[in-house]
Design an enzyme around this catalytic site. Structure first.
Site, mmCIF file in Angstrom:
data_model
loop_
_atom_site.group_PDB
_atom_site.id
_atom_site.type_symbol
_atom_site.label_atom_id
_atom_site.label_comp_id
_atom_site.label_asym_id
_atom_site.label_seq_id
_atom_site.Cartn_x
_atom_site.Cartn_y
_atom_site.Cartn_z
ATOM 1 C CG HIS A 145 1.708 4.225 2.209
ATOM 2 N ND1 HIS A 145 0.656 3.066 2.978
ATOM 3 C CD2 HIS A 145 1.390 4.606 1.068
ATOM 4 C CE1 HIS A 145 1.660 2.841 2.261
ATOM 5 N NE2 HIS A 145 2.544 3.210 1.066
ATOM 6 C CB SER A 193 7.057 -5.033 3.713
ATOM 7 O OG SER A 193 6.249 -4.272 2.499
ATOM 8 C CD GLU A 194 2.684 -1.340 1.962
ATOM 9 O OE1 GLU A 194 2.462 0.291 2.346
ATOM 10 O OE2 GLU A 194 2.821 -1.388 0.717
ATOM 11 C CG HIS A 232 1.636 3.781 -4.268
ATOM 12 N ND1 HIS A 232 3.270 3.459 -4.972
ATOM 13 C CD2 HIS A 232 1.272 4.115 -3.294
ATOM 14 C CE1 HIS A 232 3.881 2.848 -3.558
ATOM 15 N NE2 HIS A 232 2.450 2.735 -2.928
ATOM 16 N N GLY A 274 2.715 -0.937 -4.335
ATOM 17 C CA GLY A 274 1.626 -1.211 -4.357
ATOM 18 C C GLY A 274 1.785 -2.573 -3.855
ATOM 19 C CG ASN A 275 0.308 -4.105 -1.090
ATOM 20 O OD1 ASN A 275 -0.498 -3.759 -0.585
ATOM 21 N ND2 ASN A 275 1.974 -3.553 -0.817
ATOM 22 C CG HIS A 319 -1.527 -0.489 -1.019
ATOM 23 N ND1 HIS A 319 -1.464 1.295 -0.557
ATOM 24 C CD2 HIS A 319 0.305 0.061 -0.842
ATOM 25 C CE1 HIS A 319 -0.715 1.635 -0.090
ATOM 26 N NE2 HIS A 319 0.427 1.208 -0.576
#
Length: 212
Positions: free
Chosen positions: A162, A79-80, A101, A33-34, A99
């Site tokens: 994802h 990184s995303e 999951h 996650g981010n 973001h």
């Protein structure tokens, strides 16, 4: 790299709070996650790479420009970040992105099935039309390009194999979309597990809800 400027501390605290909430709800496992916030048209604050969202503080955040070049932060940015930047570029009203999951969302993202959002007023109001992105490598240029191409005016983005991206005018709105969509996917799963078919709202009802 220098720490983020003090004038952005309040937003960094908000990011840390929502990060911990994401982790406590089970929507982000391990370092997954981010989250990010658009500070202005040229600056983006994001959570760091390779860190659990359950233990972040305001001092862990990073700031990049709109092209993803890191300008501030003691830790490396997510990184995303490229997927976040794609959403910001496609949607001028987007000021915050989450973001995640979430397990019930992922139970659909990992298959070809779609949850039918036309049975829930809350889902219609908060999710709108779902942007469905095929399986592409997380953090890749290909994923960012596809997201930017397909996500205009769509606040909920299902990433196949994802997870989930949601955006809002602020973190609260992005968070509500994450939580509402996960809750709806859970209900859809329970309906399916019971061998039932959801009652969908008719077009007139949906039209009224869309106006809200």
């Amino acid at each position: 790299m220098e720490k983020i400027p003090e004038r952005f501390t309040e937003i960094a605290v908000q990011l840390a709070n929502y990060s911990r909430q994401l982790y406590s709800k089970g929507f982000a496992d391990a370092n997954g996650g981010n989250l990010s916030v658009r500070l202005d048209n040229e600056l983006i604050m994001t959570t760091p790479a390779m860190e659990s969202k359950g233990y972040l503080s305001q001092d862990d955040m990073a700031i990049t420009d709109i092209d993803g070049i890191q300008l501030f932060g003691l830790k490396k940015c997510s990184s995303e970040i490229t997927s976040h930047l794609a959403v910001y570029k496609a949607n001028k009203l987007a000021n915050a992105i989450i973001h995640s999951h979430p397990p019930y969302v992922c139970s659909y993202a990992y298959t070809s099935e779609n949850p039918d959002c036309k049975c829930s007023p809350e889902a219609i109001i908060w999710t709108g039309e779902i942007c469905d992105i095929p399986s592409l490598m997380p953090g890749s240029k290909e994923l960012a390009e596809r997201v930017e191409k397909d996500c205009k005016d769509k606040c909920v983005i299902l990433l196949r194999n994802h997870g989930l991206l949601t955006w809002g005018r602020d973190l609260k709105e992005a968070w509500w979309r994450t939580e509402v969509f996960e809750h709806h996917c859970k209900i859809s799963h329970l309906i399916s597990a019971r061998g039932q078919i959801a009652n969908v709202l008719d077009n007139d009802q949906i039209s009224v809800l869309n106006k809200l």
